[in-house]
Design a protein around this motif. Structure first.
Motif, mmCIF file in Angstrom:
data_model
loop_
_atom_site.group_PDB
_atom_site.id
_atom_site.type_symbol
_atom_site.label_atom_id
_atom_site.label_comp_id
_atom_site.label_asym_id
_atom_site.label_seq_id
_atom_site.Cartn_x
_atom_site.Cartn_y
_atom_site.Cartn_z
ATOM 1 N N ASP A 121 -11.315 -5.932 -29.198
ATOM 2 C CA ASP A 121 -11.671 -7.027 -27.964
ATOM 3 C C ASP A 121 -12.411 -6.506 -26.705
ATOM 4 N N ILE A 122 -11.304 -5.845 -26.301
ATOM 5 C CA ILE A 122 -11.786 -4.678 -25.318
ATOM 6 C C ILE A 122 -11.412 -3.312 -25.401
ATOM 7 N N ALA A 124 -3.450 -11.034 -20.967
ATOM 8 C CA ALA A 124 -3.881 -11.319 -22.091
ATOM 9 C C ALA A 124 -3.557 -10.497 -23.598
ATOM 10 N N SER A 148 -3.039 -12.382 -25.734
ATOM 11 C CA SER A 148 -3.528 -12.033 -27.421
ATOM 12 C C SER A 148 -4.606 -11.086 -27.783
ATOM 13 N N ARG A 149 -5.424 -10.245 -26.392
ATOM 14 C CA ARG A 149 -6.335 -9.848 -26.846
ATOM 15 C C ARG A 149 -6.149 -8.624 -27.285
ATOM 16 N N ARG A 150 -7.448 -7.650 -28.561
ATOM 17 C CA ARG A 150 -6.290 -6.893 -28.270
ATOM 18 C C ARG A 150 -7.008 -5.884 -27.992
ATOM 19 N N VAL A 151 -6.161 -4.121 -26.784
ATOM 20 C CA VAL A 151 -6.502 -3.426 -26.208
ATOM 21 C C VAL A 151 -6.557 -2.438 -26.708
#
Length: 151
Positions: free
Chosen positions: A16-17, A37, A39-42
């Motif tokens: 995601d990021i 965050a 739930s975001r895949r960093v």
């Protein structure tokens, strides 16, 4: 036959990021995005290893706040935002000391000094010192005589 740079090859991961650069700023950004965050895949991309560049040499400073003094930050962003910025950077520093530096980074905590070059800067730093004290941030004011070896 042409050769392809590693940067020209397709990135085969979903994210995601994506943060490019594993220095202090990139690593701190990845950490906080993952924390704030979840739930975001960093994904953090680093060409060599964490803190390889300037963050692993003399430019790898961890300081409280912004690039300017506290009074200037209060004037620019407002008292509440300046206080939150200083708290955020203090918390980031604490996380790095407690959670990241397992002896491999070689982090040294030695403090910092901000010196005034003009009387105007000195007045702004005096005001910063007072504001920091009001907001619970430790600082110490050293006047010119004490810095020049006086009593």
């Amino acid at each position: 036959m042409a050769t392809a740079s590693p940067w020209q090859r397709p990135f085969d991961s979903q994210a995601d990021i994506v943060i490019v650069g594993g220095g202090i700023i990139g690593a701190a950004t990845a950490f906080w995005l993952g924390h704030l965050a979840p739930s975001r895949r960093v994904v953090l991309l680093e060409a060599r290893h964490l803190a390889h560049g300037a963050s692993g040499r003399n430019a790898g400073f961890l300081l409280l706040g912004t690039h300017s003094d506290y009074a200037s930050a209060v004037d620019t962003y407002g008292r509440d935002a300046a206080r939150r910025i200083w708290q955020f950077t203090r918390e980031t520093f604490r996380h790095i000391v407690e959670d990241v530096d397992d002896g491999q980074i070689g982090l040294e905590t030695v403090g910092s000094v901000i010196a005034a070059g003009t009387e105007g800067e000195a007045e702004r730093l005096r005001r910063s010192h007072a504001l920091l004290a009001e907001d619970g941030v430790e600082s110490r004011w050293l006047d010119h005589a004490r810095c020049a070896g006086g009593s």
